[in-house]
Scaffold this motif. Structure first.
Motif, PDB file in Angstrom:
ATOM      1  N   LYS A   2       0.693  -1.244   0.007  1.00 21.60           N
ATOM      2  CA  LYS A   2       0.022  -0.019   0.097  1.00 21.60           C
ATOM      3  C   LYS A   2       0.776   1.347   0.077  1.00 21.60           C
ATOM      4  O   LYS A   2       2.010   1.374   0.641  1.00 21.60           O
ATOM      5  CB  LYS A   2      -0.653   0.014   1.199  1.00 21.60           C
ATOM      6  N   TYR A   3       0.429   2.356  -0.456  1.00 13.83           N
ATOM      7  CA  TYR A   3       1.142   3.521  -0.656  1.00 13.83           C
ATOM      8  C   TYR A   3       0.034   4.877  -0.863  1.00 13.83           C
ATOM      9  O   TYR A   3      -1.113   4.259  -1.248  1.00 13.83           O
ATOM     10  CB  TYR A   3       2.095   3.659  -1.744  1.00 13.83           C
ATOM     11  N   CYS A   4       0.191   5.940  -0.688  1.00 12.05           N
ATOM     12  CA  CYS A   4      -0.495   7.294  -0.794  1.00 12.05           C
ATOM     13  C   CYS A   4      -0.001   7.655  -2.016  1.00 12.05           C
ATOM     14  O   CYS A   4       1.248   7.957  -2.278  1.00 12.05           O
ATOM     15  CB  CYS A   4      -0.593   7.900   0.353  1.00 12.05           C
ATOM     16  N   HIS A   5      -0.982   8.198  -2.954  1.00  9.45           N
ATOM     17  CA  HIS A   5      -0.664   8.982  -4.078  1.00  9.45           C
ATOM     18  C   HIS A   5      -1.344  10.245  -3.996  1.00  9.45           C
ATOM     19  O   HIS A   5      -2.352  10.589  -3.886  1.00  9.45           O
ATOM     20  CB  HIS A   5      -1.608   8.173  -5.150  1.00  9.45           C
ATOM     21  N   LEU A   6      -0.218  11.123  -4.136  1.00 11.58           N
ATOM     22  CA  LEU A   6      -0.675  12.735  -4.005  1.00 11.58           C
ATOM     23  C   LEU A   6      -0.448  13.315  -5.365  1.00 11.58           C
ATOM     24  O   LEU A   6       0.618  13.073  -6.298  1.00 11.58           O
ATOM     25  CB  LEU A   6       0.354  13.359  -3.208  1.00 11.58           C
ATOM     26  N   TYR A   7      -1.700  13.728  -6.210  1.00 15.53           N
ATOM     27  CA  TYR A   7      -1.485  14.251  -7.429  1.00 15.53           C
ATOM     28  C   TYR A   7      -2.309  15.503  -7.575  1.00 15.53           C
ATOM     29  O   TYR A   7      -3.104  15.851  -6.885  1.00 15.53           O
ATOM     30  CB  TYR A   7      -1.994  13.192  -8.373  1.00 15.53           C
ATOM     31  N   PRO A  64       8.827  18.846  -6.023  1.00 17.69           N
ATOM     32  CA  PRO A  64       9.694  19.423  -7.066  1.00 17.69           C
ATOM     33  C   PRO A  64      10.093  18.567  -8.082  1.00 17.69           C
ATOM     34  O   PRO A  64      10.551  18.772  -9.240  1.00 17.69           O
ATOM     35  CB  PRO A  64      10.947  19.805  -6.080  1.00 17.69           C
ATOM     36  N   ALA A  65       9.468  17.305  -8.185  1.00 20.56           N
ATOM     37  CA  ALA A  65       9.744  16.304  -9.151  1.00 20.56           C
ATOM     38  C   ALA A  65       8.778  15.091  -8.863  1.00 20.56           C
ATOM     39  O   ALA A  65       8.173  15.183  -7.548  1.00 20.56           O
ATOM     40  CB  ALA A  65      11.146  15.636  -9.076  1.00 20.56           C
ATOM     41  N   ARG A  66       8.347  14.253  -9.766  1.00 18.27           N
ATOM     42  CA  ARG A  66       7.714  13.026  -9.468  1.00 18.27           C
ATOM     43  C   ARG A  66       8.596  11.988  -8.500  1.00 18.27           C
ATOM     44  O   ARG A  66       9.925  11.951  -8.948  1.00 18.27           O
ATOM     45  CB  ARG A  66       7.325  12.219 -10.551  1.00 18.27           C
ATOM     46  N   GLN A  67       8.249  11.781  -7.215  1.00 21.77           N
ATOM     47  CA  GLN A  67       9.183  11.151  -6.218  1.00 21.77           C
ATOM     48  C   GLN A  67       8.432  10.229  -5.357  1.00 21.77           C
ATOM     49  O   GLN A  67       7.248  10.420  -4.981  1.00 21.77           O
ATOM     50  CB  GLN A  67       9.987  12.044  -5.515  1.00 21.77           C
ATOM     51  N   LEU A  94       5.030   7.238   0.233  1.00 29.31           N
ATOM     52  CA  LEU A  94       3.844   8.150  -0.923  1.00 29.31           C
ATOM     53  C   LEU A  94       4.743   8.411  -2.049  1.00 29.31           C
ATOM     54  O   LEU A  94       5.757   8.554  -2.104  1.00 29.31           O
ATOM     55  CB  LEU A  94       4.061   9.576   0.073  1.00 29.31           C
ATOM     56  N   LEU A  95       3.728   8.474  -3.088  1.00 33.33           N
ATOM     57  CA  LEU A  95       4.250   8.603  -4.420  1.00 33.33           C
ATOM     58  C   LEU A  95       3.697  10.208  -4.746  1.00 33.33           C
ATOM     59  O   LEU A  95       2.615  10.411  -4.824  1.00 33.33           O
ATOM     60  CB  LEU A  95       3.685   7.888  -5.396  1.00 33.33           C
ATOM     61  N   ALA A  96       4.314  11.227  -4.624  1.00 30.50           N
ATOM     62  CA  ALA A  96       4.222  12.614  -4.873  1.00 30.50           C
ATOM     63  C   ALA A  96       4.352  12.815  -6.404  1.00 30.50           C
ATOM     64  O   ALA A  96       5.371  13.001  -7.061  1.00 30.50           O
ATOM     65  CB  ALA A  96       5.097  13.522  -4.199  1.00 30.50           C
ATOM     66  N   GLU A  97       3.188  13.292  -7.091  1.00 25.86           N
ATOM     67  CA  GLU A  97       3.240  13.702  -8.259  1.00 25.86           C
ATOM     68  C   GLU A  97       2.555  14.604  -8.742  1.00 25.86           C
ATOM     69  O   GLU A  97       2.106  15.053  -9.868  1.00 25.86           O
ATOM     70  CB  GLU A  97       2.527  12.407  -9.251  1.00 25.86           C
ATOM     71  N   ASP A  98       2.300  15.773  -7.632  1.00 23.81           N
ATOM     72  CA  ASP A  98       1.457  16.950  -7.897  1.00 23.81           C
ATOM     73  C   ASP A  98       2.509  18.026  -8.074  1.00 23.81           C
ATOM     74  O   ASP A  98       2.747  18.936  -7.392  1.00 23.81           O
ATOM     75  CB  ASP A  98       0.629  17.219  -6.342  1.00 23.81           C
ATOM     76  N   THR A  99       3.096  17.789  -9.191  1.00 29.40           N
ATOM     77  CA  THR A  99       4.238  18.654  -9.572  1.00 29.40           C
ATOM     78  C   THR A  99       3.727  20.116 -10.335  1.00 29.40           C
ATOM     79  O   THR A  99       4.670  20.988 -10.708  1.00 29.40           O
ATOM     80  CB  THR A  99       5.146  18.238 -10.722  1.00 29.40           C
TER      81      THR A  99
END
Length: 123
Positions: A2-7, A64-67, A94-99
């Motif tokens: 499981k992970y959290c996706h931030l977009y 700052p980047a997809r990370q 967490l997958l941060a993709e809110d660039t």
């Protein structure tokens, strides 16, 4: 896994959702028993980030980047611009993709410093 996706959506508002990485059982390290493995991903670099216990962002910002962000120690709250949030402790992903757009804020919870592993995804 499981992970959290931030977009960000098309309006620039960030959201956070719970997701699961697809994985399969694989005999990866014989003679050890099989383990769950997800598909390999190309990455650019790894940053280990120490964050003090009293740290908090006053303003939202885009990632700052997809990370990928892996919580190794401490507890971190990620707050999307739509107000939704997730509190992640050790083992949290967490997958941060809110660039683009409004972005998010984050802050440390508790009295312990946090240690994060930040892995920038390849473009």
């Amino acid at each position: 896994m499981k992970y959290c996706h931030l977009y960000s959506d098309t309006e620039g508002v960030s959201h956070i959702e719970d997701k699961e990485l697809a994985s399969t059982e694989l005999d990866f390290m014989p003679p050890a028993p099989p383990v769950q493995i997800n598909t390999a991903q190309s990455v650019e670099n790894l940053i280990l980030m120490g964050v003090p216990a009293d740290w908090a962002e006053a303003a939202s910002h885009p990632a700052p980047a997809r990370q990928w962000v892996f919580i190794l120690q401490g507890c971190v709250e990620f707050i999307a611009s739509d107000g939704d949030s997730r509190l992640l402790g050790p083992g949290g992903i967490l997958l941060a993709e809110d660039t683009t757009g409004e972005g998010h804020r984050s802050r440390i919870h508790g009295n312990d410093d946090a240690l994060l592993a930040v892995v920038k995804k390849e473009k």
